[in-house]
Design a protein around this motif. Structure first.
Motif, mmCIF file in Angstrom:
data_model
loop_
_atom_site.group_PDB
_atom_site.id
_atom_site.type_symbol
_atom_site.label_atom_id
_atom_site.label_comp_id
_atom_site.label_asym_id
_atom_site.label_seq_id
_atom_site.Cartn_x
_atom_site.Cartn_y
_atom_site.Cartn_z
ATOM 1 N N ARG A 192 0.917 -1.164 0.057
ATOM 2 C CA ARG A 192 0.114 -0.023 -0.110
ATOM 3 C C ARG A 192 0.787 1.220 -0.108
ATOM 4 N NH1 ARG A 192 -2.042 3.722 3.111
ATOM 5 N NH2 ARG A 192 -4.418 4.437 2.751
ATOM 6 N N GLY A 248 1.282 5.960 -0.592
ATOM 7 C CA GLY A 248 0.605 7.162 -0.435
ATOM 8 C C GLY A 248 1.403 8.171 -0.998
ATOM 9 N N THR A 288 -2.411 13.435 -1.359
ATOM 10 C CA THR A 288 -3.809 12.972 -1.068
ATOM 11 C C THR A 288 -4.078 11.717 -1.714
ATOM 12 O OG1 THR A 288 -4.843 14.574 -2.410
ATOM 13 C CG2 THR A 288 -4.542 15.203 -0.464
ATOM 14 N N SER A 289 -3.372 11.157 -2.307
ATOM 15 C CA SER A 289 -3.668 9.957 -3.134
ATOM 16 C C SER A 289 -3.232 8.635 -2.376
ATOM 17 C CB SER A 289 -3.059 9.825 -4.310
ATOM 18 O OG SER A 289 -3.241 10.995 -5.044
ATOM 19 N N SER A 290 -4.072 7.626 -2.396
ATOM 20 C CA SER A 290 -3.669 6.082 -2.039
ATOM 21 C C SER A 290 -3.823 5.315 -3.049
ATOM 22 C CB SER A 290 -4.504 5.974 -0.688
ATOM 23 O OG SER A 290 -5.830 5.979 -1.025
ATOM 24 N N ALA A 307 1.672 7.661 -5.531
ATOM 25 C CA ALA A 307 1.357 6.560 -4.555
ATOM 26 C C ALA A 307 1.623 5.383 -4.963
ATOM 27 C CB ALA A 307 -0.125 6.926 -4.317
ATOM 28 N N ARG A 316 7.888 6.949 2.945
ATOM 29 C CA ARG A 316 6.421 7.839 2.540
ATOM 30 C C ARG A 316 6.883 9.253 2.392
ATOM 31 N NH1 ARG A 316 2.720 11.049 1.603
ATOM 32 N NH2 ARG A 316 0.510 10.316 2.023
#
Length: 283
Positions: free
Chosen positions: A161, A163, A166-168, A230, A259
């Protein structure tokens, strides 16, 4: 009034009378000189400090240690030389006990037997050594790098996962021929700009695995630039989960596993943007 004060007053009165007589009845130079000499002799003879000291007193001054306080009141009797002092304790030690009792107290140390004190000291040293060994084992265990194992599901896929802004993104990889599907679209169709596509495939280039894995990705939020970042973050984590021993070092070195915390600052009150201000006018 002391006798010394009375004698001084009488001497001053005599001197004043002789001076008045010499002024009222002037005489020859010889008479004046004789009177002055007589007055000065009488004045100095009445003051003990002005008299000539005998040779015995001068010798006593050279050797003050041989004098007593009665012979010389100004003598500092407490300033005794260390070599001439008497330091004998008359057979008693500093604690008030006789020297003969010291041999009986050799077996005790401040009221405790020597054997008991040695045993307690040995126990304390043993406990300290054991505590230090335990701490040392913890330090050695913590200094070793953690054992990383592959995390692969029953279908042979690794998940990561990622990021950015503001995107994931959720990314799955599995051995294949290099097909990339993003939100059920081909990568070329989803990212028309080549810079975004290069950004997405950067982990494959770092690990030299281009064309060896198929990618299935779901991304949401933000714009194309944030979504590309992301996906790259999620792809790097998926490769790390697939084979950490081989793929982790290059990804960690290039910072793909970290991140990126940078985001757009909020607009401030009184400003046009986060930091931009309006045009300033003097009047």
């Amino acid at each position: 009034m002391s006798a010394t004060t009375k004698s001084l007053q009488m001497l001053v009165a005599r001197t004043a009378n002789l001076t008045l007589r010499s002024v009222t009845k002037p005489s020859s130079t010889t008479t004046t000189t004789t009177t002055t000499t007589t007055v000065s002799k009488a004045f100095f003879s009445s003051r003990p400090s002005m008299q000539r000291r005998p040779q015995q007193q001068s010798q006593q001054r050279r050797n003050p240690q041989q004098q007593s306080h009665h012979e010389n009141p100004r003598l500092r009797t407490h300033a005794v030389s260390l070599y001439h002092g008497d330091y004998s304790d008359d057979g008693a030690n500093a604690w008030g006990n006789d020297d003969d009792d010291d041999d009986d107290d050799d077996d005790d140390t401040y009221g405790f037997p020597a054997e008991t004190e040695d045993a307690e000291l040995a126990d304390w040293a043993k406990k300290e050594h054991e505590a230090y060994q335990q701490k040392k084992q913890k330090w050695i265990a913590h200094s070793k790098p953690p054992e990383r194992v592959s995390v692969i599901d029953e279908r042979g896929r690794a998940y990561g996962r990622g990021g950015r802004k503001t995107s994931s993104a959720r990314v799955w990889i599995e051995p294949g021929f290099g097909n990339v599907v993003i939100n059920r679209k081909d990568m070329v169709e989803y990212f028309p700009r080549a810079a975004h596509r290069e950004h997405v495939l950067a982990p494959f280039v770092a690990t030299l695995t281009c064309g060896k894995f198929d990618i299935q990705c779901h991304v949401q939020g933000g714009g194309l630039s944030g979504q590309a970042g992301a996906i790259r973050h999620g792809l790097a984590r998926a490769l790390n989960h697939y084979n950490p021993e081989e793929y982790r070092p290059p990804l960690k070195r290039l910072g793909y596993l970290t991140r990126d915390p940078r985001k757009v600052e909020r607009k401030k009150i009184g400003h046009k943007k986060a930091r931009k201000s309006g045009q300033w006018s003097r009047r």
